[in-house]
Scaffold this motif. Structure first.
Motif, PDB file in Angstrom:
ATOM      1  N   TYR A 585      44.834 -15.559 -29.366  1.00 45.28           N
ATOM      2  CA  TYR A 585      45.459 -15.449 -29.756  1.00 45.28           C
ATOM      3  C   TYR A 585      47.157 -14.831 -29.605  1.00 45.28           C
ATOM      4  CZ  TYR A 585      41.748 -14.104 -33.146  1.00 45.28           C
ATOM      5  OH  TYR A 585      40.554 -14.150 -33.938  1.00 45.28           O
ATOM      6  N   ALA A 587      50.284 -15.979 -27.653  1.00 45.67           N
ATOM      7  CA  ALA A 587      51.424 -16.963 -26.827  1.00 45.67           C
ATOM      8  C   ALA A 587      52.438 -16.629 -27.318  1.00 45.67           C
ATOM      9  CB  ALA A 587      50.927 -18.306 -27.842  1.00 45.67           C
ATOM     10  N   HIS A 614      43.208 -22.645 -29.770  1.00 48.92           N
ATOM     11  CA  HIS A 614      43.604 -21.233 -30.547  1.00 48.92           C
ATOM     12  C   HIS A 614      43.207 -21.268 -31.515  1.00 48.92           C
ATOM     13  CE1 HIS A 614      47.504 -20.126 -27.730  1.00 48.92           C
ATOM     14  NE2 HIS A 614      47.360 -21.554 -28.371  1.00 48.92           N
ATOM     15  N   ASN A 616      42.131 -18.974 -35.365  1.00 46.37           N
ATOM     16  CA  ASN A 616      43.203 -18.726 -36.121  1.00 46.37           C
ATOM     17  C   ASN A 616      42.224 -17.945 -37.526  1.00 46.37           C
ATOM     18  OD1 ASN A 616      41.685 -21.555 -37.215  1.00 46.37           O
ATOM     19  ND2 ASN A 616      43.824 -21.939 -38.149  1.00 46.37           N
ATOM     20  N   ARG A 650      52.054 -16.444 -36.107  1.00 44.39           N
ATOM     21  CA  ARG A 650      52.246 -16.268 -34.896  1.00 44.39           C
ATOM     22  C   ARG A 650      52.165 -17.670 -34.833  1.00 44.39           C
ATOM     23  NH1 ARG A 650      47.921 -13.054 -36.218  1.00 44.39           N
ATOM     24  NH2 ARG A 650      46.214 -14.429 -36.559  1.00 44.39           N
ATOM     25  N   TYR A 654      52.976 -19.370 -30.991  1.00 43.76           N
ATOM     26  CA  TYR A 654      52.129 -20.490 -30.715  1.00 43.76           C
ATOM     27  C   TYR A 654      52.867 -21.998 -30.178  1.00 43.76           C
ATOM     28  CZ  TYR A 654      48.191 -18.743 -32.150  1.00 43.76           C
ATOM     29  OH  TYR A 654      47.285 -17.471 -32.543  1.00 43.76           O
ATOM     30  N   ARG A 655      54.016 -22.576 -31.202  1.00 41.20           N
ATOM     31  CA  ARG A 655      54.870 -23.554 -31.138  1.00 41.20           C
ATOM     32  C   ARG A 655      55.920 -23.654 -29.920  1.00 41.20           C
ATOM     33  NH1 ARG A 655      56.846 -26.128 -36.598  1.00 41.20           N
ATOM     34  NH2 ARG A 655      54.505 -27.522 -36.333  1.00 41.20           N
ATOM     35  N   ILE A 671      47.907 -28.458 -30.482  1.00 41.08           N
ATOM     36  CA  ILE A 671      47.161 -27.156 -30.544  1.00 41.08           C
ATOM     37  C   ILE A 671      46.144 -27.869 -31.477  1.00 41.08           C
ATOM     38  CG2 ILE A 671      47.305 -24.922 -31.953  1.00 41.08           C
ATOM     39  CD1 ILE A 671      50.052 -24.516 -30.783  1.00 41.08           C
ATOM     40  N   TRP A 717      49.350 -28.216 -36.464  1.00 41.73           N
ATOM     41  CA  TRP A 717      47.524 -28.200 -35.465  1.00 41.73           C
ATOM     42  C   TRP A 717      46.492 -29.033 -36.771  1.00 41.73           C
ATOM     43  CZ3 TRP A 717      45.353 -22.769 -34.829  1.00 41.73           C
ATOM     44  CH2 TRP A 717      45.954 -22.246 -34.364  1.00 41.73           C
TER      45      TRP A 717
END
Length: 889
Positions: A585, A587, A614, A616, A650, A654-655, A671, A717
């Motif tokens: 979760y 990042a 990851h 989600n 979130r 991640y990105r 991802i 994603w």
């Protein structure tokens, strides 16, 4: 562009309430002066080629009924037993000229699971993370390299009567638990592994132990875990002495023999009883046969001492020490009698499953009953027979499960089917057999066969996603690549030159490699390697350091990927094998400019992989310290409704971390969502009526599911998977087959998204004038060890009430609208880039708190609407709405 304002008209009693609330009446063809306006532009933000429909994890299994494996009997090949362990060295030393190490996770006893001598006489592999600074995060390491093979002295070695694996612990576990920390530390100081090898090991080296025997002796386990040595977890052998025996001599053609079989010896009546069926009182865990389906119950058998009748039937489990009562399935006689002799042959009986049992009935299982002497068994199967020849096939796909799986996917390009086919302690060759000698997961050939059956070509099949255990050796990984990618020509290839490809060709009946039949095959190195190293979650970090060691895992992944690419058959895959490494979760970028989070740190250390994974999920997440609700409270539903948009926020973290890594490394890692969907089920909960079960399976949860899956498409994603295509409680998204096999609203939301907007380009959508949803979360009190309780103020959540997403595939444009409010409706004016020729509105029936457990209350409902209707779509609370439009070409 144009939109039309509508006003709500009275409901029509003849319609369902959910539909009646959606009826709107025509007023005018002028823009709305107030309310929420959702404008779908023609601007493409993510091309269709970059993303895929939402896939699934699992295959409908329920307790010991493994529909994924086709065979409803687990541990039915009676293959050699293997145990593996991955550990970190925590201290080193030398005594009387012998080197020794201490390892983490409770040392050699593994908190009183293994006994002295457990791995004595075996060899182990070791790896070093060069430059490791000895800290728990190991961030100074720069590379991973193998150190070679090491050996542990065998029992009765000079000065080591139990060999080099010393685990001197008390037999009484209860007494051990009462010891204070200092006393336990003194015991663990005596837990040593003596070894011989090419060099001295160092602190934080990675060591991998393995022991494989036809039948492991019970003496390797601590007394409290002695049951682990039994031949199979789901079998009992009342009246018989059972042993596993290595095969010898010629094996008949067609016998999936493997390396060993079961030998039963009895003086009177005896039974091999598989525990796998249960009445309604336990149907949330155990399974049942499907009424009206024909089944074949078969086994390879021989009676070395001559012929003798054997019954293939079902039995009531023993109670009060009494022998099982064989002969019926919940009171209905099923099965038949066969007469094996001294030669290996397959014997089979067929029957049609009766209606489901009623009332609370005792546990039942498949039973093989014989009287006196010796009976040898192998490759036992209980599988459906849908058409001629199914009884003899090594694998038959369950049609009920396949229909449910396909109903969740588009007709064209589909999502991924994620499996743990190589996430166990088997050898790779075992994993690649039809009847793998595994404890719970199906074999890789079965998973690939299921994925192959989901379409007619590589373009429209589900993509296999296979988790690979980190303890597989380099040679085993090469074997897997050969199995997947190496061509097979019987004119020039032999089983000696290509043993893995030979196995595949025998299974498939042709030489075409698996890589030719899928767009790609994803191999994920480990599963949740940030975890605490429980079964199926093995990483290489130190024990009890959850979410740490991402850097070390990335270095080891880099080494493994380099080893995989060194396979002589890697090039034959033609780029269709993609590698994923684990994230979770967390990042982002820290104040020092470095990436944060397990996955990003692993990527920064690896850089050779294709995907960083990851989760989600929506709802409470135990990994983030969030607790599932223990009461049915409206605010729990409100919080769940907002978890989708919180997850969306979130995605930006991640990105950001991924883009920073890609710039620094010159890579194009993407991802992928390894698991997702409803969360928050109590990890120790076995109560189907628990509040977490009710909230997580509600229609409100489906809104958050749609929110996060559509957001992940919007964020680019490449893959997503919904966990879990299973039956029962916790993360399973279907009620048991014995209770209607009804999908949860979250599964319905995923399926509806896939079928209406699972393909096509993502378009930019603007939302204007949406009200806000405000929720004050309660304070949390956290207690860790002996520290004083810490009160953490609850967040005040403020989010837009309406979420909107759109995708266009040719002339079809679908817009998703979600209402994140638990009790407030909202009217939306939808603006499309062109006037549609037809419009269809899809939504879910029922109320925000409704589930499909116990009865079908939530279903997909669809109806045509007019362009005028789209000007004032009334979004009822806690629901999702998909507007499917056909635009002029």
């Amino acid at each position: 562009m144009e939109y039309l304002r509508m006003r709500q008209t009275p409901t029509v009693p003849a319609l369902r309430p959910a539909l009646a609330a959606l009826l709107v009446g025509l007023t005018s063809f002028c823009p709305a002066a107030e309310g929420t306006i959702v404008t779908v532009t023609g601007e493409v933000t993510v091309p269709a080629s970059a993303i895929n429909p939402v896939g699934v994890h699992g295959w409908g299994s329920q307790g010991p009924i493994n529909y994924f494996a086709g065979n409803l009997l687990l541990d039915a090949g009676f293959e050699p037993q293997e145990v593996r362990a991955v550990r970190r060295v925590v201290s080193v030393g030398e005594q009387d000229g012998r080197r020794f190490i201490r390892i983490d996770e409770g040392g050699t006893s593994n908190y009183l699971q293994w006994a002295s001598g457990a791995f004595s006489g075996t060899s182990f592999r070791a790896y070093r993370l060069e430059g490791t600074d000895g800290s728990l995060k190991g961030t100074a390491a720069t590379a991973a390299r193998p150190l070679g093979a090491f050996t542990i002295p065998a029992a009765e070695s000079p000065g080591l009567p139990q060999g080099g694996w010393l685990a001197p612990m008390p037999d009484d576990y209860a007494a051990y638990r009462k010891l204070d920390g200092a006393a336990k530390d003194r015991l663990e100081e005596q837990c040593l592994v003596y070894y011989d090898g090419p060099e001295a090991l160092r602190v934080d080296d990675v060591v991998m132990f393995a022991r494989r025997e036809t039948q492991l002796p019970a003496t390797i386990y601590h007394p409290r875990k002695a049951a682990e040595a039994r031949i199979a977890r789901f079998w009992q052998f009342p009246g018989a002495t059972a042993t596993q025996v290595a095969h010898s001599g010629a094996i008949p053609a067609g016998m999936d023999a493997g390396d060993s079989h079961l030998r039963l010896v009895a003086s009177g009546e005896a039974t091999a009883l598989h525990i796998g069926f249960r009445g309604p009182d336990k149907m949330s865990f155990y399974g049942q046969l499907e009424p009206g389906v024909r089944y074949a119950f078969s086994a390879w058998m021989r009676r070395p001492e001559g012929s003798g009748a054997v019954r293939l039937t079902f039995a009531t489990a023993s109670e009060g020490g009494k022998p099982p009562q064989a002969g019926s399935y919940f009171g209905t006689p099923l099965g038949g009698e066969v007469t094996p002799d001294g030669t290996w042959r397959r014997h089979s009986v067929e029957f049609t499953a009766p209606e489901r049992p009623t009332g609370k009935t005792a546990m039942h299982g498949a039973a093989i009953v014989f009287s006196g002497g010796t009976l040898e068994l192998d490759d036992v199967r209980l599988q459906p027979v849908y058409e001629a020849g199914d009884a003899e096939r090594p694998f038959v796909i369950n049609r009920t499960m396949m229909a449910a799986l396909l109903a969740s996917q588009p007709a064209g390009r589909k999502g991924t089917l994620r499996t743990w086919a190589a996430m166990n302690e088997n050898t790779m060759l075992d994993n690649l057999a039809w009847q793998a000698g595994d404890r719970s997961y199906p074999s890789l050939p079965k998973c690939l066969t299921i994925a192959e059956a989901t379409g007619r070509s590589a373009d429209d099949r589900m993509v296999p996603w296979v988790n690979v255990q980190l303890s597989h050796s380099e040679a085993e990984l090469h074997g897997m690549i050969e199995f997947l990618a190496a061509p097979w020509d019987p004119a020039s290839d032999t089983a000696a030159s290509k043993p893995y490809a030979a196995r595949r060709a025998a299974q498939r009946g042709h030489g075409r490699p698996w890589t030719a039949d899928f767009r790609e095959i994803v191999l994920e190195l480990g599963n949740e390697s940030w975890h605490n190293r429980g079964a199926g979650y093995i990483g290489i970090g130190r024990y009890n350091a959850v979410h740490s060691f991402g850097h070390d895992y990335g270095l080891f992944a880099r080494y493994l990927i380099t080893a995989i690419r060194a396979s002589p058959h890697w090039a034959a895959a033609g780029g269709r094998i993609r590698i994923a490494i684990n994230g979770n979760y967390t990042a982002g970028i820290g104040p020092d400019g470095k990436v944060e989070g397990y996955g990003p740190q692993a990527t920064s250390a690896c850089g050779l992989h294709d995907y960083e994974t990851h989760a989600n999920y929506v709802g409470p997440k135990w990994e983030l310290g969030e607790a599932a609700s223990d009461t049915i409270a409206d605010d729990a539903y409100r919080s769940y409704l907002l978890s989708g948009i919180e997850g969306r926020e979130r995605l930006a973290d991640y990105r950001t971390a991924l883009e920073a890594n890609n710039r620094a490394l010159g890579t194009t890692v993407r991802i992928a969502g390894y698991e997702g969907g409803p969360s928050g089920f109590m990890t120790d909960n076995s109560d189907p009526d628990h509040p977490s079960e009710q909230i997580g399976r509600s229609r409100a949860s489906a809104v958050a599911v749609a929110d996060i899956f559509a957001s992940s498409w919007e964020a680019g994603w490449v893959w997503q998977t919904s966990l879990n295509f299973g039956q029962g409680i916790k993360w399973s998204q279907f009620s048991p087959l014995s209770d209607g096999f009804r999908p949860d609203p979250g599964w319905l939301a995923m399926s509806l998204l896939n079928r209406t907007m699972g393909e096509g380009d993502v378009l930019r959508v603007a939302v204007a004038g949406a009200p806000e949803v405000v929720l004050q979360k309660p304070d949390q009190v956290k207690q860790r060890g002996k520290n004083p309780p810490k009160r953490i103020p609850g967040e005040r959540l403020v989010h837009p009430q309406v979420g909107a997403y759109a995708r266009r595939d040719g002339d079809r444009l679908t817009t998703l609208l979600v209402n994140r409010s638990f009790d407030q409706a909202c009217t939306v004016a939808l603006v499309l880039p062109a006037t549609p020729t037809t419009l269809t509105l899809h939504t879910l029936s029922g109320g925000p708190k409704d589930t499909n457990r116990g009865a079908a209350r939530v279903a997909i409902v669809s109806r045509p609407i007019t362009p005028a209707d789209a000007g004032a779509i009334v979004l009822e609370p806690a629901n999702l709405f998909l507007v499917e439009a056909r635009l002029p070409r």
